[in-house]
Design an enzyme around this catalytic site. Structure first.
Site, PDB file in Angstrom:
ATOM      1  N   LYS A   1      58.594  11.842  24.903  1.00  0.00           N
ATOM      2  CA  LYS A   1      57.091  11.268  24.304  1.00  0.00           C
ATOM      3  C   LYS A   1      56.591   9.455  25.583  1.00  0.00           C
ATOM      4  O   LYS A   1      55.548   8.911  25.909  1.00  0.00           O
ATOM      5  CB  LYS A   1      57.074  10.885  23.279  1.00  0.00           C
ATOM      6  CG  LYS A   1      56.070   9.950  22.005  1.00  0.00           C
ATOM      7  CD  LYS A   1      55.385   9.783  22.726  1.00  0.00           C
ATOM      8  CE  LYS A   1      54.188   9.146  22.092  1.00  0.00           C
ATOM      9  NZ  LYS A   1      53.412   9.304  21.152  1.00  0.00           N
TER      10      LYS A   1
ATOM     11  N   CYS B   1      50.708   1.900  21.658  1.00  0.00           N
ATOM     12  CA  CYS B   1      51.015   3.350  21.681  1.00  0.00           C
ATOM     13  C   CYS B   1      51.893   2.628  23.386  1.00  0.00           C
ATOM     14  O   CYS B   1      52.523   2.410  23.973  1.00  0.00           O
ATOM     15  CB  CYS B   1      50.596   4.256  21.614  1.00  0.00           C
ATOM     16  SG  CYS B   1      50.062   4.521  20.209  1.00  0.00           S
TER      17      CYS B   1
HETATM   18  N1  SAJ Z   1      42.514   2.068  28.755  1.00  0.00           N
HETATM   19  C1  SAJ Z   1      41.981   2.311  30.421  1.00  0.00           C
HETATM   20  N2  SAJ Z   1      41.290   2.475  31.101  1.00  0.00           N
HETATM   21  C2  SAJ Z   1      41.533   3.921  30.909  1.00  0.00           C
HETATM   22  C3  SAJ Z   1      42.541   4.422  29.870  1.00  0.00           C
HETATM   23  C4  SAJ Z   1      42.682   3.650  29.039  1.00  0.00           C
HETATM   24  O1  SAJ Z   1      42.377   0.856  30.644  1.00  0.00           O
HETATM   25  O2  SAJ Z   1      41.420   4.794  32.466  1.00  0.00           O
HETATM   26  C5  SAJ Z   1      43.282   1.995  28.402  1.00  0.00           C
HETATM   27  C6  SAJ Z   1      42.567   1.597  27.206  1.00  0.00           C
HETATM   28  O3  SAJ Z   1      41.336   0.870  26.942  1.00  0.00           O
HETATM   29  C7  SAJ Z   1      42.986   0.960  25.441  1.00  0.00           C
HETATM   30  C8  SAJ Z   1      44.760   1.731  26.365  1.00  0.00           C
HETATM   31  O4  SAJ Z   1      44.335   2.230  27.990  1.00  0.00           O
HETATM   32  O5  SAJ Z   1      43.638  -0.018  25.627  1.00  0.00           O
HETATM   33  C9  SAJ Z   1      44.671   3.035  25.690  1.00  0.00           C
HETATM   34  O6  SAJ Z   1      44.218   3.548  25.230  1.00  0.00           O
HETATM   35  P1  SAJ Z   1      44.452   5.181  25.438  1.00  0.00           P
HETATM   36  O7  SAJ Z   1      42.715   5.938  25.304  1.00  0.00           O
HETATM   37  O8  SAJ Z   1      44.717   5.655  26.768  1.00  0.00           O
HETATM   38  O9  SAJ Z   1      45.615   5.690  24.643  1.00  0.00           O
HETATM   39  P2  SAJ Z   1      45.762   5.241  23.427  1.00  0.00           P
HETATM   40  O10 SAJ Z   1      47.174   4.231  22.377  1.00  0.00           O
HETATM   41  O11 SAJ Z   1      44.886   5.452  22.124  1.00  0.00           O
HETATM   42  O12 SAJ Z   1      47.283   6.751  22.943  1.00  0.00           O
HETATM   43  C10 SAJ Z   1      47.848   7.390  23.608  1.00  0.00           C
HETATM   44  C11 SAJ Z   1      47.413   8.619  24.368  1.00  0.00           C
HETATM   45  N3  SAJ Z   1      48.699   9.009  25.012  1.00  0.00           N
HETATM   46  C12 SAJ Z   1      48.442   9.474  26.317  1.00  0.00           C
HETATM   47  O13 SAJ Z   1      46.820   9.784  26.504  1.00  0.00           O
HETATM   48  C13 SAJ Z   1      49.836   9.827  27.076  1.00  0.00           C
HETATM   49  C14 SAJ Z   1      48.138   9.294  22.785  1.00  0.00           C
HETATM   50  O14 SAJ Z   1      47.976  10.934  23.572  1.00  0.00           O
HETATM   51  C15 SAJ Z   1      49.103   9.040  22.055  1.00  0.00           C
HETATM   52  O15 SAJ Z   1      49.534  10.359  20.890  1.00  0.00           O
HETATM   53  C16 SAJ Z   1      49.450   7.892  21.631  1.00  0.00           C
HETATM   54  O16 SAJ Z   1      48.960   6.893  22.497  1.00  0.00           O
HETATM   55  C17 SAJ Z   1      50.606   7.848  20.753  1.00  0.00           C
HETATM   56  O17 SAJ Z   1      51.011   7.012  19.452  1.00  0.00           O
HETATM   57  O18 SAJ Z   1      51.170   7.062  21.349  1.00  0.00           O
END
Ligand code: SAJ
Length: 424
Positions: free
Chosen positions: A216, A270
Site C-alpha cells: 500500500k 493519502c
Molecule cells: N495529482 C497531481 N497530478 C496527477 C495526479 C494527481 O498533481 O497527475 C495530485 C492531485 O491533484 C491531488 C493528489 O495528487 O492533490 C492526490 O490525488 P490522487 O487522485 O492521485 O489520489 P488520492 O489521494 O485521491 O487517492 C490515492 C489513490 N492511490 C493511487 O492511485 C496509487 C487511491 O487509490 C488510494 O486508495 C488513496 O490514495 C488512499 O486512500 O491511500
C-alpha cells in the site's frame, strides 16, 4: 467460513462505504464510531461525508435493516478496522506515524472478541503495524490465543488488507479493485479472503501482513514520485520556455513512458502522507521517496512566486497602480478536481498564503463549497465564476474542476494567468 455478523470500526471515508457495501450483500453489519453525530446520521439512513452514490447504498442498507451504527463495539464474527493513521503531532517535521487510533480500536474490540473471530486492519499503516495490533489484542485478552504465538492453531485470525479506493469512485472501486490480503498465517489469509469475496469482484491475492503493508505504501509512493517528476519538469520547462503539458503529452506517446500531470502540489490525506511512513522507518535508504515528497511540498511556494511575478508584470503595465489595486482570482480550493475535500489541499495553502501577503482583493471560486474555510474568512471573498472572470486582474488556476475547464481561453481576455493545471 461463515460471517453472519461483521463489524466495521471507524465509519469515515473508507469504513462507511465498506460497511454499506457489505450490508448490501445482505450481511448483518455493525458499524462502530466514536463520533455520536456520525452514528446518529447513519442510523437515520443519511451520510456525514461526501462521496458519489454512497447516500443511496447507506440509505438502502439501513432501511432494510442490514446496517446499524453504534458508539460501542459488540460481538461479531469479523472486525474490520478502518481508522486514521496520521502523524504524531509532537514530532513536528519528523512525520512519525501515530498508531493511537489503531491502539484505541484494538482495545475497544478486545473485550467482545470471541474464539474464531477474524480481525482485519484496513488502515494504511507503517510496516509492522498489524503485528503491533495483534500484540495489543493479545495483551488485552490473555484467555485467547493469537497467531504471533500460536500460528495456525490460534483462536483469533489476523490480517492486513489495505484499502486502495480512489475518493470520488469509492463505491465502484470497492467492488472492482483487486485486494492484497496479508494474513499473519495462511489460515488468516484464507479467512480474510473468504470475507472479501462477499463483495469484491476483483482478485484477492494473498501475501504476508508486512508485504501487504508495504504494498500500500509503495502504490502511493509510486504515484507521489511520478507526480514529483512532473512537477520538477514543470519548473524546468518554465525556465526553458517550453509548454510542459505538451512536452508530457509527447513523451507519453512512447510505449514505455507514462508521466502524470504537474499541479500546484500534492494534497489529500493519502499520497501526501503515506510515503513518509516509509521514510520515517528507513530514513537513510528512502532517499528518492523523501526527495519526491520535498519536491511536491515545495511546489506551492513556487506557484506563489509565479503569482507575485504576474502582479509585478501587471504593475509594470499599469504604472499608476499599486499592489493594493490588483485583484487576484483563485480558481479552486479542493485538493483535486470535482470534490469538496479541502484536507491537505495545496490550493488552499496557496490561497491562505496569498491572503496574508497580497494587499489587494483576493477572490476565490470553489463551486463545491458554500462558504470559505475559517482561515480565509474576512481575508478573501467567495464568488461565482462569472464575477471572478470579470473582476480579476490576475487569474490563478489551481483545481481543474469541470466548470473551470469549460471556460474557453478566449473568455480570459488580456488578464494575467498563472495556470498550474494546464487548463488554458
Ligand atoms: N495529482 C497531481 N497530478 C496527477 C495526479 C494527481 O498533481 O497527475 C495530485 C492531485 O491533484 C491531488 C493528489 O495528487 O492533490 C492526490 O490525488 P490522487 O487522485 O492521485 O489520489 P488520492 O489521494 O485521491 O487517492 C490515492 C489513490 N492511490 C493511487 O492511485 C496509487 C487511491 O487509490 C488510494 O486508495 C488513496 O490514495 C488512499 O486512500 O491511500
Amino acid at each position: 467460513m461463515n460471517f453472519d455478523t461483521i463489524s466495521v470500526i471507524g465509519l469515515g471515508y473508507i469504513g462507511l462505504p465498506t460497511a454499506a457495501v457489505i450490508a448490501s450483500r445482505r450481511k448483518k453489519v455493525i458499524g462502530v464510531d466514536v463520533n455520536p453525530h456520525a452514528v446518529e446520521t447513519i442510523n437515520r439512513g443519511d451520510i456525514h461525508i461526501v462521496e458519489p452514490e454512497l447516500d443511496i447504498v447507506v440509505h438502502a442498507a439501513v432501511k432494510e435493516g442490514y446496517l446499524r451504527a453504534t458508539t460501542s463495539p459488540e460481538p461479531a464474527d469479523a472486525f474490520l478496522i478502518a481508522v486514521p493513521t496520521p502523524f504524531k503531532a509532537e514530532n513536528g517535521n519528523d512525520h512519525v506515524p501515530d498508531l493511537s487510533y489503531i491502539e484505541a480500536a484494538s482495545k475497544a474490540i478486545a473485550p467482545v472478541l470471541k474464539k474464531g473471530a477474524l480481525v482485519i486492519l484496513e488502515s494504511t499503516s507503517p510496516v509492522g503495524a498489524t503485528e503491533q495490533m495483534a500484540a495489543w489484542l493479545a495483551e488485552a485478552r490473555p484467555d485467547l490465543t493469537f497467531p504471533q504465538a500460536h500460528g495456525e492453531e490460534s483462536d483469533i485470525r489476523i490480517a492486513h488488507c489495505p484499502e486502495r479506493v480512489l475518493p470520488g469512485h469509492v463505491v465502484r472501486e470497492l467492488v472492482e479493485n483487486d485486494r492484497v490480503i496479508g494474513g499473519m498465517t495462511a489460515k488468516c489469509s484464507a479467512a480474510a479472503t473468504a470475507l472479501y469475496q462477499i463483495f469484491v469482484e476483483g482478485e484477492c491475492i494473498t501475501t504476508t501482513a508486512r508485504t501487504a503493508e508495504m504494498a500500500k505504501l509503495t502504490e502511493n509512493s509510486f504515484r507521489d514520485v511520478n507526480i514529483a517528476f512532473a512537477n520538477e519538469l514543470s519548473i524546468i520547462c518554465d525556465k526553458l520556455d517550453i509548454n510542459v503539458w505538451e512536452l508530457i503529452r509527447l513523451a507519453n506517446r512512447h510505449p514505455r513512458v507514462n508521466i502524470l500531470q504537474p499541479g500546484p502540489g500534492v494534497g489529500g490525506h493519502c499520497i501526501a502522507v503515506d510515503p513518509w511512513f516509509i521514510v520515517s522507518e528507513t530514513p537513510d535508504e528512502a532517499r528518492l521517496i523523501r526527495t519526491a515528497r520535498e519536491v511536491n511540498d515545495g511546489k506551492p511556494q513556487w506557484v506563489i512566486d509565479k503569482v507575485n511575478e504576474a502582479v509585478g508584470k501587471f504593475l509594470s503595465a499599469n504604472p499608476d497602480k499599486t499592489a493594493k489595486d490588483v485583484t487576484i482570482a483563485c480558481f479552486g480550493l479542493a485538493f483535486k478536481p470535482d470534490i469538496d475535500d479541502l484536507r491537505e489541499s495545496p490550493a488552499l495553502k496557496i490561497v491562505e498564503q496569498l491572503a496574508i501577503s497580497h494587499p489587494g482583493r483576493l477572490l476565490a471560486v470553489e463551486p463545491n463549497t458554500e462558504r470559505l474555510p475559517i482561515s480565509l474568512k474576512e481575508k478573501a471573498t467567495l464568488v461565482i465564476l462569472d464575477e471572478a472572470l470579470s473582476k480579476a486582474d490576475v487569474i490563478l488556476m489551481l483545481v481543474d474542476h469541470k466548470g473551470f475547464k469549460a471556460v474557453p481561453s478566449s473568455q480570459l481576455g488580456n488578464k494575467l494567468l498563472v495556470d498550474t493545471r494546464g487548463v488554458w
